[in-house]
Each structure stands twice: as C-alpha cells, then as structure tokens.
Design a protein around this motif. Structure first.
Motif, short mmCIF file in Angstrom:
data_model
loop_
_atom_site.label_atom_id
_atom_site.label_comp_id
_atom_site.label_asym_id
_atom_site.label_seq_id
_atom_site.Cartn_x
_atom_site.Cartn_y
_atom_site.Cartn_z
N ALA A 1 0.83 -1.20 0.00
CA ALA A 1 0.00 0.00 0.00
C ALA A 1 0.87 1.25 0.00
N TYR A 2 1.98 1.23 0.72
CA TYR A 2 2.89 2.38 0.74
C TYR A 2 3.46 2.62 -0.65
N GLY A 3 3.85 1.52 -1.34
CA GLY A 3 4.37 1.65 -2.70
C GLY A 3 3.32 2.17 -3.67
N ARG A 4 2.07 1.76 -3.47
CA ARG A 4 1.01 2.22 -4.37
C ARG A 4 0.80 3.73 -4.28
N ASP A 5 1.04 4.31 -3.09
CA ASP A 5 0.92 5.76 -2.96
C ASP A 5 1.81 6.49 -3.96
N PHE A 6 3.03 5.99 -4.15
CA PHE A 6 3.95 6.61 -5.10
C PHE A 6 3.45 6.45 -6.53
N LEU A 7 2.95 5.25 -6.83
CA LEU A 7 2.42 5.01 -8.17
C LEU A 7 1.26 5.94 -8.50
N ILE A 8 0.36 6.09 -7.54
CA ILE A 8 -0.82 6.92 -7.79
C ILE A 8 -0.42 8.38 -7.94
N GLN A 9 0.53 8.82 -7.16
CA GLN A 9 0.97 10.20 -7.31
C GLN A 9 1.63 10.42 -8.66
N TYR B 1 -9.72 -1.72 -14.47
CA TYR B 1 -10.74 -1.49 -13.44
C TYR B 1 -10.08 -1.29 -12.07
N TYR B 2 -9.13 -2.14 -11.74
CA TYR B 2 -8.44 -2.02 -10.44
C TYR B 2 -7.64 -0.71 -10.38
N PHE C 1 -7.00 4.61 -7.87
CA PHE C 1 -6.83 6.05 -8.12
C PHE C 1 -7.97 6.84 -7.47
N ALA C 2 -9.20 6.33 -7.63
CA ALA C 2 -10.36 7.01 -7.05
C ALA C 2 -10.31 7.02 -5.54
N GLU C 3 -9.74 6.00 -4.92
CA GLU C 3 -9.61 5.96 -3.46
C GLU C 3 -8.71 7.09 -2.97
N LYS C 4 -7.72 7.45 -3.79
CA LYS C 4 -6.78 8.50 -3.40
C LYS C 4 -7.31 9.89 -3.72
N LYS D 1 -12.22 9.27 -10.93
CA LYS D 1 -11.52 8.42 -11.89
C LYS D 1 -10.40 9.23 -12.57
N PRO D 2 -9.39 8.53 -13.15
CA PRO D 2 -8.31 9.24 -13.84
C PRO D 2 -8.81 10.18 -14.94
N SER D 3 -9.84 9.77 -15.68
CA SER D 3 -10.36 10.62 -16.76
C SER D 3 -10.96 11.91 -16.21
N GLU D 4 -11.66 11.82 -15.08
CA GLU D 4 -12.24 13.02 -14.45
C GLU D 4 -11.13 13.93 -13.92
#
Length: 372
Positions: A310-318, A344-345, A350-353, A357-360
């Motif tokens: 989950a910590y690594g995903r924070d960097f990906l989403i940013q 979908y995942y 992304f929406a959780e952060k 959605k990314p498009s929005e």
C-alpha cells in the motif's frame, strides 16, 4: 502568554479580567481545542493535526508548584488548562509528527527537544522550526516557558509569498525565509518530507524584548474581534521572521535530523520508489534495505500505518496524477507504464486517493489550465 517578569499583564491577570470567558476556556476535556491527536496503540508515534490555519500555544512548567499550564489561542477560541506535573510525568509519551510546520520559542528556562534520534537543548530566546512530518517531542524537565506556532503550509504561502521589498523603481523583490528551504527539499520527496529543521540561537539576551512584544501583539490580535486582525497576524508573522533571520540577532543553522535505523529503512524505500515506476518485489526490497522482507513490512506498518504494498502504491498513484496532468499520454498508456494490466483495479485505487476516476482528474486539470 504574558510573562510576569516582562509584561504589564501576566497570564493570570489576563483571564481574571475576563470571568465570562474563563469558564469557557477551562474545559478540562479539551473539546474546544483545535489541536487534534491521532494515537494508534500499535504505532511507535503519535500524529497531530490542526483544523485552523494556525494556532499559538503557550506551555509552562513550575515544578515547585507541581503545575503545568496550557493555553491555546486561535481566531475563534481560547483555552486554559492546568494540570499537575506529577500526573503528566506518569503518562507514556511518544515522539509525534504533524502535517504543519512548528516553531518552538523558549520564553524562559531550558527546553530539551527530542528530534528523531537526537536530544537538542534550547535556552531562553532560542527557537527551533521543524519541518512537516519530522518526529520530535518537547521535554520540559525544569521550570520552563515555551510558545509554539503551529502553521499550515497554505497559511505560510499566504503570509510570505506577497511579502516584498520594493526598489526605487517600484519593482518588487520577494523576501526569502527558511520555509523556502523546507519547500524546496519537500518537493524532492513529496511523500516523505525532508527530515530537516532549523535552529535559531540568540546572540544577545537584550534582543528578546522586541520578539516578546511582537508575540504579545499577536495574542492581542487573535483575541480581538476587530476587522483586519487576520491581515495584522500575517504582517506580525513576517516581522517576527525578519527578526529571527537577522544575523545580528540570531545564528541560524539548518540541520538534517539524525534518523533511527528504522527511519533509515523507510527513507531508503521512499528514495527508491521516487526513481521507479511500479511496485518493488519482496526480493527487491530486501536488496534495497539489506533486511528481511517480513522485518521491513513490520517497520513500514509501524511507521506509516500501511502495508508495504500500500505504501508503494501511494507513489504510483501520485506519479499517475503527474502524468495525467503534465503529459498527453493516454490513460491506457499510463496504466501500462505504471505496471497495471487491470484497468478497473487501476481506476479503483486512483479514485480511493483522489475521489475521482483518472479521466475526471485529467478533465479537471485541463479546466484549471484554461481558467488561468
């Protein structure tokens, strides 16, 4: 905050002259406080937040009287809380961090600050400014008075970004502060702010008087109901920092905090993620840190409250947000670049952060640019 030895009004007089307010301010449960504590029993740290742009806090310790005093000043509230020092020392305390900047000024006595893995002593007139998310704790172990300024980043920008000198031709020149250093370092690692703090050691005790006068002016402004007080507070804050950064009054030094072994591990992982697209495998993490993956997992959980993945995903989403904002890559291309085959995942995390959605998110970025 009115010192008995310095000001025409001491803190006791201040509240005695306002009996109607005193009843409100002496809330023992601190429900009126704008300082919010998050304390997970499983974490080695505490975390504080404030729900105001800034707070001014006064704390004093009188060991002979077995008394600790806490006063909190905000633009809509004032709190006075007294407690026994012996009761306070029986509580287990932890290092804490927060998402605001903290300036600690020693009004009298001596203060020991535990900053990450080091104890640092500050004397009367000295000042320490901690960056966001740096772990620290104020240790009051003798008769001491301190004042703390807790300031959100947005408020600092409001106060200092338009603080100019003008030359003879009317051209503005911005006035730099230590926060420029903090902001610059934090941009290098936005998910793990720089472990940096600043010391201000007073050169001459006679210089304390005008600083105390400014602080009391701040309290007068906060406590009033008159128009323009928010503007006055920003002006006084700028004036206060002008004095702090005057090298004839203070010796300024900026330090990187000495990290504990566990903090070093977190920092190594963070630096590695800054340079990588995608999640590290358990084997990669072990190579980066030199420690067993299960041990690293426990450390990350204890320090961040998140699993290693989950910590690594924070960097990906940013990074995803930056690519959406700053490039013309399609969302499918960004998704692939970030190592996600399940669209979908990808949209879900992304929406959780970001709450969309990314498009929005991309549409909002484009709309923002057009408005400018």
């Amino acid at each position: 905050m009115y010192l008995k030895t310095t000001f025409s009004k001491n803190s006791t007089d201040y509240f005695q002259e306002r009996p109607a307010e005193r009843e409100i301010m002496q809330s023992e449960d601190m429900n009126g406080s704008h300082l919010i504590l998050f304390d997970e029993s499983s974490s080695v740290y505490q975390y504080f937040d404030i729900n105001m742009p800034y707070l001014v806090i006064y704390e004093s310790l009188n060991i002979g009287a077995d008394l600790m005093v806490y006063q909190e000043f905000s633009e809509n509230n004032r709190i006075l809380k007294e407690r026994q020092y012996t009761e306070f020392t029986q509580q287990s305390r932890k290092l804490h961090s927060h998402n605001f900047y903290e300036l600690t000024f020693v009004l009298s006595g001596q203060l020991t600050m535990r900053i990450e893995d080091e104890n640092i002593i500050y004397n009367q007139g000295d000042c320490c400014i901690c960056n966001r998310n740096i772990h620290h704790m104020e240790l009051m172990e003798q008769d001491t008075e301190i004042v703390l300024f807790l300031i959100k980043e947005e408020y600092i920008h409001d106060a200092f970004d338009t603080n100019y000198y003008y030359d003879r031709k009317g051209r503005p020149h911005s006035i730099g502060t230590v926060f420029d250093v903090f902001f610059s370092e934090n941009k290098k690692n936005p998910l793990y702010d720089a472990k940096v703090y600043a010391d201000y050691r007073i050169l001459y005790q006679d210089s304390i008087e005008p600083l105390l006068e400014i602080m009391n002016q701040m309290i007068t402004e906060i406590s009033g109901t008159h128009s323009g007080k928010s503007h006055m507070m920003k002006a006084l804050l700028c004036h206060f920092f002008e004095m702090l950064e005057n090298d004839s009054i203070y010796k300024e030094e900026i330090h990187w905090a000495r990290l504990s072994n566990e903090e070093q591990i977190i920092y190594q992982i963070t630096e590695a993620y800054k340079k990588k697209n995608g999640i590290f495998s358990r084997t990669d993490i072990e190579k980066i840190t030199g420690y067993n993956g299960d041990y690293v997992e426990r450390i990350v959980k204890r320090h961040t409250g998140k699993t290693l993945s989950a910590y690594g995903r924070d960097f990906l989403i940013q990074k995803t947000a930056e690519l959406l904002r700053d490039t013309d890559l399609s969302i499918a291309e960004i998704c692939e670049r970030q190592g996600y085959s399940n669209r979908y995942y990808f949209n879900k995390i992304f929406a959780e952060k970001y709450g969309m959605k990314p498009s929005e998110f991309r549409r909002q970025c484009y709309c923002s640019l057009r408005v400018r």
